[in-house]
Design a protein around this motif. Structure first.
Motif, PDB file in Angstrom:
ATOM      1  N   THR A 258      83.723 -66.142  41.403  1.00 53.46           N
ATOM      2  CA  THR A 258      83.623 -66.732  42.657  1.00 53.46           C
ATOM      3  C   THR A 258      82.457 -67.898  42.725  1.00 53.46           C
ATOM      4  OG1 THR A 258      81.788 -64.943  43.010  1.00 53.46           O
ATOM      5  CG2 THR A 258      84.066 -64.399  43.977  1.00 53.46           C
ATOM      6  N   GLY A 259      81.533 -67.798  41.814  1.00 61.50           N
ATOM      7  CA  GLY A 259      80.610 -68.883  41.509  1.00 61.50           C
ATOM      8  C   GLY A 259      81.025 -70.293  41.125  1.00 61.50           C
ATOM      9  N   LEU A 260      82.354 -69.802  40.292  1.00 63.13           N
ATOM     10  CA  LEU A 260      82.926 -71.121  39.855  1.00 63.13           C
ATOM     11  C   LEU A 260      83.794 -71.623  40.835  1.00 63.13           C
ATOM     12  CD1 LEU A 260      83.775 -70.037  36.151  1.00 63.13           C
ATOM     13  CD2 LEU A 260      82.072 -71.936  36.993  1.00 63.13           C
ATOM     14  N   ALA A 261      84.497 -70.744  41.723  1.00 61.15           N
ATOM     15  CA  ALA A 261      85.480 -71.215  42.610  1.00 61.15           C
ATOM     16  C   ALA A 261      84.803 -71.829  43.867  1.00 61.15           C
ATOM     17  CB  ALA A 261      86.125 -70.123  43.228  1.00 61.15           C
ATOM     18  N   GLY A 262      83.540 -71.462  43.995  1.00 64.80           N
ATOM     19  CA  GLY A 262      82.686 -72.335  45.258  1.00 64.80           C
ATOM     20  C   GLY A 262      83.380 -72.140  46.682  1.00 64.80           C
ATOM     21  N   GLY A 263      82.906 -72.903  47.703  1.00 68.93           N
ATOM     22  CA  GLY A 263      83.358 -72.918  48.993  1.00 68.93           C
ATOM     23  C   GLY A 263      83.212 -71.480  49.495  1.00 68.93           C
ATOM     24  N   PRO A 264      84.328 -71.144  50.058  1.00 65.99           N
ATOM     25  CA  PRO A 264      84.287 -69.898  51.142  1.00 65.99           C
ATOM     26  C   PRO A 264      84.051 -68.682  50.156  1.00 65.99           C
ATOM     27  CG  PRO A 264      86.541 -70.720  50.828  1.00 65.99           C
ATOM     28  CD  PRO A 264      85.741 -71.824  50.203  1.00 65.99           C
ATOM     29  N   TRP A 265      84.089 -69.019  48.741  1.00 66.30           N
ATOM     30  CA  TRP A 265      83.970 -67.693  47.887  1.00 66.30           C
ATOM     31  C   TRP A 265      82.443 -67.352  47.615  1.00 66.30           C
ATOM     32  CZ3 TRP A 265      87.727 -64.569  46.864  1.00 66.30           C
ATOM     33  CH2 TRP A 265      89.022 -64.872  47.050  1.00 66.30           C
ATOM     34  N   MET A 266      81.587 -68.307  47.838  1.00 64.01           N
ATOM     35  CA  MET A 266      80.351 -68.089  47.659  1.00 64.01           C
ATOM     36  C   MET A 266      79.690 -67.065  48.504  1.00 64.01           C
ATOM     37  SD  MET A 266      79.362 -70.043  45.388  1.00 64.01           S
ATOM     38  CE  MET A 266      77.674 -69.804  45.404  1.00 64.01           C
ATOM     39  N   ALA A 267      80.207 -66.689  49.435  1.00 63.12           N
ATOM     40  CA  ALA A 267      79.855 -65.480  50.347  1.00 63.12           C
ATOM     41  C   ALA A 267      79.987 -64.038  49.566  1.00 63.12           C
ATOM     42  CB  ALA A 267      80.404 -65.348  51.753  1.00 63.12           C
ATOM     43  N   TRP A 268      81.184 -64.101  48.789  1.00 62.28           N
ATOM     44  CA  TRP A 268      81.501 -63.249  47.963  1.00 62.28           C
ATOM     45  C   TRP A 268      80.556 -62.990  46.511  1.00 62.28           C
ATOM     46  CZ3 TRP A 268      83.769 -58.695  49.305  1.00 62.28           C
ATOM     47  CH2 TRP A 268      84.722 -58.967  50.548  1.00 62.28           C
ATOM     48  N   HIS A 269      80.431 -64.334  46.112  1.00 63.04           N
ATOM     49  CA  HIS A 269      79.380 -64.672  45.038  1.00 63.04           C
ATOM     50  C   HIS A 269      77.967 -63.802  45.453  1.00 63.04           C
ATOM     51  CE1 HIS A 269      77.646 -66.407  41.426  1.00 63.04           C
ATOM     52  NE2 HIS A 269      76.699 -66.765  42.283  1.00 63.04           N
ATOM     53  N   GLY A 270      77.532 -63.994  46.553  1.00 58.00           N
ATOM     54  CA  GLY A 270      76.148 -63.504  46.885  1.00 58.00           C
ATOM     55  C   GLY A 270      76.365 -61.981  46.873  1.00 58.00           C
ATOM     56  N   ARG A 271      77.442 -61.342  47.559  1.00 56.40           N
ATOM     57  CA  ARG A 271      77.656 -60.007  47.422  1.00 56.40           C
ATOM     58  C   ARG A 271      77.823 -59.442  46.134  1.00 56.40           C
ATOM     59  NH1 ARG A 271      81.670 -61.612  51.642  1.00 56.40           N
ATOM     60  NH2 ARG A 271      80.676 -61.456  53.598  1.00 56.40           N
ATOM     61  N   ALA A 272      78.280 -59.945  45.302  1.00 54.22           N
ATOM     62  CA  ALA A 272      78.482 -59.300  43.952  1.00 54.22           C
ATOM     63  C   ALA A 272      76.928 -59.250  43.502  1.00 54.22           C
ATOM     64  CB  ALA A 272      79.334 -60.295  43.096  1.00 54.22           C
ATOM     65  N   GLY A 273      76.057 -60.407  43.446  1.00 52.41           N
ATOM     66  CA  GLY A 273      74.873 -60.485  43.032  1.00 52.41           C
ATOM     67  C   GLY A 273      74.144 -59.556  43.462  1.00 52.41           C
ATOM     68  N   GLN A 274      74.082 -59.139  44.733  1.00 53.62           N
ATOM     69  CA  GLN A 274      73.278 -58.039  45.289  1.00 53.62           C
ATOM     70  C   GLN A 274      73.670 -56.662  44.863  1.00 53.62           C
ATOM     71  OE1 GLN A 274      72.507 -58.413  49.906  1.00 53.62           O
ATOM     72  NE2 GLN A 274      73.611 -60.353  49.685  1.00 53.62           N
ATOM     73  N   ALA A 275      74.940 -56.629  44.617  1.00 58.52           N
ATOM     74  CA  ALA A 275      75.470 -55.284  43.964  1.00 58.52           C
ATOM     75  C   ALA A 275      75.212 -55.252  42.405  1.00 58.52           C
ATOM     76  CB  ALA A 275      77.075 -55.326  43.948  1.00 58.52           C
ATOM     77  N   ILE A 276      74.943 -56.324  41.804  1.00 59.88           N
ATOM     78  CA  ILE A 276      74.307 -56.505  40.494  1.00 59.88           C
ATOM     79  C   ILE A 276      72.901 -55.958  40.328  1.00 59.88           C
ATOM     80  CG2 ILE A 276      73.759 -58.036  38.540  1.00 59.88           C
ATOM     81  CD1 ILE A 276      76.424 -59.357  38.893  1.00 59.88           C
TER      82      ILE A 276
END
Length: 246
Positions: free
Chosen positions: A66-84
């Motif tokens: 999601t970090g590499l995809a960027g754009g609207p996927w960044m919201a999911w990037h943040g959620r994955a980070g918080q789960a980590i």
């Protein structure tokens, strides 16, 4: 005469295996599959630790994608980070008060242990000394990633949930550290995959299988120390290359 245990594996589950009972293979080259199959397997990774490991694999993969995809996927990037972040809290807690082989003090990679391992003299269960260094390194990298991500701000499509707690310059600086640490994490992941392949195909120690079942052979191949030196050099080279090229 006292009755012998029904199985060696049952005996191993009740306590540590005497190091003298599992001498390392003397051959400096590839370990024969038949020799490894005969080694006793010890339960070293409990179920919570194995669940943590595979959950981390999924979440880190999702965060990278999601970090590499960027754009609207960044919201999911943040959620994955918080789960980590939640997984890291569990691992730090389990490393202090968990089961025997999950505790940091059990596999603390002291200089004497590392040197013994590189010479092929180390005997033990769980993470070997260089493996322990790898575990500690990835925990530090992930803590850095999560910490900087929470305060980060890329000025495009992502704002960390705690970015409002610091000024904008600090937030942007932390975002730069976040990107720098990501490259180091990529280097570690490359080394980790390479190590799994080398240990499985050459040293005949199926690490993936061990992380599924929780059991691993009790002896360490004598060639493992030399292999680890090569892997360490490859890791340093890969890390430098990533920093210079990207």
């Amino acid at each position: 005469m006292s009755q012998q245990p029904a199985s060696l594996e049952a005996t191993l589950d009740t306590g540590p295996l005497d190091a003298a009972a599992v001498a390392a293979p003397r051959a400096p080259h590839r370990v024969k599959p038949s020799a490894v199959a005969a080694l006793p397997r010890v339960l070293v990774w409990d179920l919570p630790l194995r669940v943590f490991h595979w959950a981390l694999v999924v979440l880190v993969s999702a965060a990278i994608a999601t970090g590499l995809a960027g754009g609207p996927w960044m919201a999911w990037h943040g959620r994955a980070g918080q789960a980590i972040a939640g997984l890291l809290v569990f691992r730090l807690t389990w490393g202090l008060w968990g089961t025997r082989y999950a505790r940091f003090r059990q596999f603390l990679p002291t200089p004497s242990r590392v040197w013994a391992y590189l010479q092929g003299r180390w005997q033990g269960h769980g993470h070997n000394p260089l493996g322990a260094l790898s575990v500690l390194a990835v925990l530090v990298l992930l803590l850095l990633q999560v910490g900087t991500g929470l305060f980060g701000n890329d000025e495009i499509s992502f704002t960390g949930p705690w970015s409002g707690w610091v000024d904008e310059d600090t937030s942007l600086r932390l975002t730069g550290w976040h990107k720098f640490a990501a490259k180091a994490l990529y280097a570690w992941l490359g080394l980790h995959v390479l190590a799994i392949a080398v240990y499985g195909l050459w040293l005949r120690r199926p690490l993936l299988q061990a992380m599924v079942t929780g059991r691993a052979p009790g002896a360490v191949p004598a060639a493992a120390g030399r292999v680890s030196i090569v892997l360490l050099l490859v890791s340093v080279g890969l890390g430098v290359a990533l920093q210079l090229l990207f």
